[in-house]
Design a protein around this motif. Structure first.
Motif, PDB file in Angstrom:
ATOM      1  N   LEU A  31       0.829  -1.247  -0.076  1.00  0.00           N
ATOM      2  CA  LEU A  31       0.003   0.160   0.009  1.00  0.00           C
ATOM      3  C   LEU A  31       0.937   1.186   0.090  1.00  0.00           C
ATOM      4  CD1 LEU A  31      -2.752   1.665   0.410  1.00  0.00           C
ATOM      5  CD2 LEU A  31      -2.488   1.171   2.950  1.00  0.00           C
ATOM      6  N   LEU A  32       1.726   1.235   0.886  1.00  0.00           N
ATOM      7  CA  LEU A  32       2.775   2.554   0.965  1.00  0.00           C
ATOM      8  C   LEU A  32       3.533   2.684  -0.257  1.00  0.00           C
ATOM      9  CD1 LEU A  32       4.150   2.028   4.595  1.00  0.00           C
ATOM     10  CD2 LEU A  32       2.646   3.576   3.872  1.00  0.00           C
ATOM     11  N   SER A  33       3.889   1.503  -0.880  1.00  0.00           N
ATOM     12  CA  SER A  33       4.563   1.601  -2.518  1.00  0.00           C
ATOM     13  C   SER A  33       3.685   2.141  -3.378  1.00  0.00           C
ATOM     14  CB  SER A  33       5.102   0.311  -2.829  1.00  0.00           C
ATOM     15  OG  SER A  33       5.624   0.353  -4.006  1.00  0.00           O
ATOM     16  N   ALA A  34       2.495   1.733  -3.303  1.00  0.00           N
ATOM     17  CA  ALA A  34       1.353   2.286  -4.493  1.00  0.00           C
ATOM     18  C   ALA A  34       1.313   3.777  -4.020  1.00  0.00           C
ATOM     19  CB  ALA A  34       0.123   1.415  -4.053  1.00  0.00           C
ATOM     20  N   LEU A  35       1.104   4.314  -2.865  1.00  0.00           N
ATOM     21  CA  LEU A  35       1.022   5.719  -2.590  1.00  0.00           C
ATOM     22  C   LEU A  35       2.005   6.424  -3.076  1.00  0.00           C
ATOM     23  CD1 LEU A  35      -0.236   5.523   1.164  1.00  0.00           C
ATOM     24  CD2 LEU A  35      -1.379   6.074  -0.926  1.00  0.00           C
ATOM     25  N   ILE A  36       3.455   5.845  -2.912  1.00  0.00           N
ATOM     26  CA  ILE A  36       4.642   6.695  -3.335  1.00  0.00           C
ATOM     27  C   ILE A  36       4.779   6.586  -4.860  1.00  0.00           C
ATOM     28  CG2 ILE A  36       6.380   5.209  -3.159  1.00  0.00           C
ATOM     29  CD1 ILE A  36       7.784   7.359  -1.648  1.00  0.00           C
ATOM     30  N   THR A  37       4.329   5.607  -5.220  1.00  0.00           N
ATOM     31  CA  THR A  37       4.344   5.433  -6.825  1.00  0.00           C
ATOM     32  C   THR A  37       3.536   6.294  -7.528  1.00  0.00           C
ATOM     33  OG1 THR A  37       5.027   3.055  -6.587  1.00  0.00           O
ATOM     34  CG2 THR A  37       4.112   3.653  -8.911  1.00  0.00           C
ATOM     35  N   SER A  38       2.100   6.318  -6.957  1.00  0.00           N
ATOM     36  CA  SER A  38       1.264   7.473  -7.494  1.00  0.00           C
ATOM     37  C   SER A  38       1.665   8.769  -7.420  1.00  0.00           C
ATOM     38  CB  SER A  38      -0.153   7.240  -6.817  1.00  0.00           C
ATOM     39  OG  SER A  38      -0.308   7.355  -5.325  1.00  0.00           O
ATOM     40  N   PHE A  39       2.472   9.051  -6.409  1.00  0.00           N
ATOM     41  CA  PHE A  39       3.306  10.324  -6.307  1.00  0.00           C
ATOM     42  C   PHE A  39       4.070  10.621  -7.470  1.00  0.00           C
ATOM     43  CE2 PHE A  39       4.720  13.327  -2.633  1.00  0.00           C
ATOM     44  CZ  PHE A  39       4.942  14.405  -3.478  1.00  0.00           C
ATOM     45  N   TYR A  40       5.232  10.011  -7.447  1.00  0.00           N
ATOM     46  CA  TYR A  40       6.141  10.268  -8.544  1.00  0.00           C
ATOM     47  C   TYR A  40       5.714   9.790  -9.768  1.00  0.00           C
ATOM     48  CZ  TYR A  40       7.907   5.088  -8.095  1.00  0.00           C
ATOM     49  OH  TYR A  40       7.920   3.882  -8.166  1.00  0.00           O
ATOM     50  N   ASN A  41       4.830   8.885 -10.213  1.00  0.00           N
ATOM     51  CA  ASN A  41       3.987   8.703 -11.660  1.00  0.00           C
ATOM     52  C   ASN A  41       3.641  10.030 -12.333  1.00  0.00           C
ATOM     53  OD1 ASN A  41       5.083   6.227 -12.038  1.00  0.00           O
ATOM     54  ND2 ASN A  41       3.128   5.346 -11.365  1.00  0.00           N
ATOM     55  N   VAL A  42       2.900  10.808 -11.047  1.00  0.00           N
ATOM     56  CA  VAL A  42       2.417  12.287 -11.747  1.00  0.00           C
ATOM     57  C   VAL A  42       3.462  12.908 -12.609  1.00  0.00           C
ATOM     58  CG1 VAL A  42       1.452  14.445 -10.867  1.00  0.00           C
ATOM     59  CG2 VAL A  42       0.554  12.494  -9.917  1.00  0.00           C
ATOM     60  N   PHE A  43       4.670  12.869 -12.203  1.00  0.00           N
ATOM     61  CA  PHE A  43       5.691  13.791 -12.689  1.00  0.00           C
ATOM     62  C   PHE A  43       6.312  13.279 -13.989  1.00  0.00           C
ATOM     63  CE2 PHE A  43       6.066  15.081  -7.894  1.00  0.00           C
ATOM     64  CZ  PHE A  43       5.040  15.913  -8.084  1.00  0.00           C
ATOM     65  N   ILE A  44       6.206  11.988 -14.126  1.00  0.00           N
ATOM     66  CA  ILE A  44       6.860  11.286 -14.991  1.00  0.00           C
ATOM     67  C   ILE A  44       6.046  10.172 -16.207  1.00  0.00           C
ATOM     68  CG2 ILE A  44       9.008  11.012 -13.724  1.00  0.00           C
ATOM     69  CD1 ILE A  44       8.143   8.242 -13.206  1.00  0.00           C
ATOM     70  N   GLN A 216       9.957  -1.360  -0.287  1.00  0.00           N
ATOM     71  CA  GLN A 216       9.663  -2.559  -0.826  1.00  0.00           C
ATOM     72  C   GLN A 216      11.031  -3.412  -0.220  1.00  0.00           C
ATOM     73  OE1 GLN A 216       9.535  -1.869  -5.075  1.00  0.00           O
ATOM     74  NE2 GLN A 216       7.317  -2.512  -4.775  1.00  0.00           N
ATOM     75  N   SER A 217      11.982  -3.125   0.073  1.00  0.00           N
ATOM     76  CA  SER A 217      13.075  -4.085   0.650  1.00  0.00           C
ATOM     77  C   SER A 217      12.756  -4.726   2.111  1.00  0.00           C
ATOM     78  CB  SER A 217      14.188  -3.277   0.424  1.00  0.00           C
ATOM     79  OG  SER A 217      14.486  -2.232   1.587  1.00  0.00           O
ATOM     80  N   ARG A 218      11.715  -3.937   2.670  1.00  0.00           N
ATOM     81  CA  ARG A 218      11.433  -4.291   4.028  1.00  0.00           C
ATOM     82  C   ARG A 218      10.462  -5.444   3.949  1.00  0.00           C
ATOM     83  NH1 ARG A 218      15.568  -3.308   6.387  1.00  0.00           N
ATOM     84  NH2 ARG A 218      14.284  -3.354   8.332  1.00  0.00           N
ATOM     85  N   ALA A 219       9.938  -5.788   2.757  1.00  0.00           N
ATOM     86  CA  ALA A 219       8.757  -7.134   2.822  1.00  0.00           C
ATOM     87  C   ALA A 219       9.641  -8.216   2.868  1.00  0.00           C
ATOM     88  CB  ALA A 219       8.055  -6.738   1.630  1.00  0.00           C
ATOM     89  N   LYS A 220       8.939  -9.437   3.437  1.00  0.00           N
ATOM     90  CA  LYS A 220       9.656 -10.826   3.506  1.00  0.00           C
ATOM     91  C   LYS A 220       9.492 -11.177   2.010  1.00  0.00           C
ATOM     92  CE  LYS A 220       9.291 -15.054   6.043  1.00  0.00           C
ATOM     93  NZ  LYS A 220       8.813 -15.687   7.022  1.00  0.00           N
ATOM     94  N   GLU A 221      10.577 -11.942   1.746  1.00  0.00           N
ATOM     95  CA  GLU A 221      10.604 -12.759   0.432  1.00  0.00           C
ATOM     96  C   GLU A 221      10.594 -14.257   0.824  1.00  0.00           C
ATOM     97  OE1 GLU A 221      13.332 -13.057  -3.518  1.00  0.00           O
ATOM     98  OE2 GLU A 221      14.278 -12.703  -1.549  1.00  0.00           O
ATOM     99  N   TYR A 222       9.217 -14.690   0.231  1.00  0.00           N
ATOM    100  CA  TYR A 222       9.192 -16.151   0.602  1.00  0.00           C
ATOM    101  C   TYR A 222       9.536 -17.172  -0.693  1.00  0.00           C
ATOM    102  CZ  TYR A 222       5.791 -14.704   4.229  1.00  0.00           C
ATOM    103  OH  TYR A 222       5.190 -14.215   5.147  1.00  0.00           O
ATOM    104  N   PRO A 223       9.658 -18.312  -0.401  1.00  0.00           N
ATOM    105  CA  PRO A 223      10.237 -19.363  -1.424  1.00  0.00           C
ATOM    106  C   PRO A 223       9.410 -19.318  -2.712  1.00  0.00           C
ATOM    107  CG  PRO A 223      10.623 -20.298   0.690  1.00  0.00           C
ATOM    108  CD  PRO A 223       9.729 -19.202   0.933  1.00  0.00           C
ATOM    109  N   TYR A 224       9.862 -19.395  -3.959  1.00  0.00           N
ATOM    110  CA  TYR A 224       8.961 -19.383  -4.921  1.00  0.00           C
ATOM    111  C   TYR A 224       8.748 -20.901  -5.563  1.00  0.00           C
ATOM    112  CZ  TYR A 224      10.797 -14.548  -5.106  1.00  0.00           C
ATOM    113  OH  TYR A 224      10.990 -13.363  -4.822  1.00  0.00           O
TER     114      TYR A 224
END
Length: 475
Positions: A31-44, A216-224
């Motif tokens: 969610l936080l990533s989506a928020l900040i992405t929507s922020f910087y996507n406005v400019f690019i 995003q680096s703070r999210a846990k990575e599970y086995p694929y």
């Protein structure tokens, strides 16, 4: 009662997003990533990207070419499974590719026109930089989707609300930034400060990308869950073993063709042909947020009543007349813009909510990265075909008009007619063939609910709308 209702909503929010459970924490980071992405996507992206390219004399045809280059490069995602299968811990490789992509897309693209002054050479450099950045990112981007797919709620109704909440908060963020940046850009329009402002906002966007990557680096990575020895050709063969998944992919591919018939080109038309201001165009985009918040419960009830795919189809059918109306919009009929945008924003809520889950509806858990790569390749290929078609049509008259049907028309307006026709076809397929795309559990749920509604009406029982909205938040 109102306090209790508010507590119920907050309690439900804390179940989906919190820092105590790894899955809920992953959703919070998403969610936080989506928020900040929507922020910087406005400019690019969008109107600011159009304005940036226009500063360097890019024509509507050149703009179309630059726009479809990423879609060609993204086809490199078909090699994603071959690259990622040998990387068990992928987090830092995935995030590194994201930083590289945005460095090329923002920093390199911003610096290059200041160094290269020849117009033809600029076009070649734009193409080269965008191609390299997107091609590298395409190899890793499916891995990011597979990584964060682990945090999606498994239950249909929870996923429903998770998608909604992400869209609501992201839209609010975009709305605020669009308003402030649009007013500021119009205030310095026609002066050297406008160029400085647009370039500065692009550098700010890259700084925000770095913050996004850190989160995003703070999210846990599970086995694929991957099978061994995946061959390249299997990216195109294994998805066909899952009938409903491949049908959903066909739906998404067709939609990406439709959606990109005038992607970017229409913003160029509004800015340079219709001479609309940044503030006006941004205001219409901002309106979506208010409509999303106001009508989300209504569209949620429609989704529960008709399913994801049928709602998508019905929305397409209702959308069709607005495309033909936009075809008739000339400088003299600029007053059509606002009311048509209002209608499309209302419909966009249902369109975006229903489309957001189509990839995940029947996504096989095994080899998910490979299936996501297949989706990315297909969507980008058909988006490229859509942009190529739209660019060709727009280049017929380019930045000149032709007298047609009693009006001075730009050829880019023909793309709205093409969208109207293809959206009608899409609407018919999804409305009447929705069961072919839907999971069996979803079909049973829809049919049971509709039978209950019919039985209630037969017995003269009608639920009050307010009660249904409470139930929406409670479950």
């Amino acid at each position: 009662m109102r306090i209790g209702s508010l507590r119920s909503k907050m309690s439900y929010f804390s179940v989906i997003y919190n820092r105590h459970d790894e899955y809920a924490k992953g959703r919070l980071i998403s969610l936080l990533s989506a928020l900040i992405t929507s922020f910087y996507n406005v400019f690019i992206t969008g109107i600011f990207y159009t304005g940036f390219l226009t500063m360097y004399g890019i024509s509507i045809t050149d703009f179309g070419v630059i726009t479809f280059i990423p879609y060609i490069a993204n086809c490199f995602s078909l090699f994603s499974s071959s690259v990622l299968k040998n990387i068990k811990k992928r987090k830092w490789a995935l995030l590194g590719s994201k930083v590289f992509y945005y460095f090329m897309y923002i920093v390199a693209v911003t610096v290059m026109p200041e160094i290269v002054t020849d117009q033809a050479a600029r076009m070649y450099w734009f193409i080269a930089i965008l191609f390299v950045g997107n091609a590298v990112y395409a190899l890793f981007n499916p891995g990011i989707t597979a990584w964060f797919y682990n945090f999606y709620p498994k239950e249909n109704h929870k996923r429903n609300r998770y998608i909604l909440l992400n869209q609501v908060f992201s839209s609010i963020m975009s709305c605020i930034i669009l308003l402030l940046s649009g007013i500021l850009t119009d205030a310095v329009a026609g002066s050297p400060h406008q160029k400085t402002l647009i370039i500065s906002l692009r550098y700010l966007a890259f700084f925000l990308v770095l913050i996004d990557v850190f989160m995003q680096s703070r999210a846990k990575e599970y086995p694929y869950a991957e099978s061994e020895n995946i061959k390249l050709y299997q990216v195109f063969t294994l998805p066909f073993k899952y009938k409903k998944f491949i049908l959903c992919m066909g739906l998404m591919f067709f939609w990406n063709f439709i959606a990109n018939l005038n992607n970017g080109l229409w913003n160029y038309h509004l800015l340079n042909h219709m001479h609309f201001s940044y503030t006006l165009i941004n205001s219409m985009s901002m309106m979506y947020t208010a409509i999303l918040i106001a009508l989300a419960p209504v569209w949620q009830r429609i989704l529960r009543r008709f399913s994801w795919v049928k709602t998508f189809g019905l929305t397409n059918l209702v959308w069709v007349p607005t495309e033909f109306a936009f075809f008739m919009m000339t400088i003299e009929r600029g007053y059509l813009y606002v009311p048509l945008c209002v209608i499309q924003n209302i419909l966009s809520v249902g369109l975006n909510l229903s489309y957001a889950n189509i990839l995940y509806m029947n996504l096989p858990e095994e080899n998910s990265t490979m299936h996501v790569a297949f989706n990315i390749v297909g969507c980008n290929f058909f988006a490229f075909l859509g942009l190529l078609t739209g660019t060709f049509v727009s280049s017929i008259t380019g930045d000149e008009t032709v007298f047609f049907m009693g009006m001075n028309m730009y050829s880019v307006q023909l793309t709205t007619v093409m969208r109207g026709i293809t959206m009608f076809i899409m609407g018919i397929i999804c409305t009447f063939g929705w069961k072919a795309f839907s999971r069996e559990s979803d079909i049973r749920e829809i049919e049971e609910r509709n039978q209950l509604i019919k039985a209630s009406r037969k017995n003269g029982i009608k639920m009050r709308p307010r009660l249904r909205i409470k139930r929406f938040w409670r479950h």
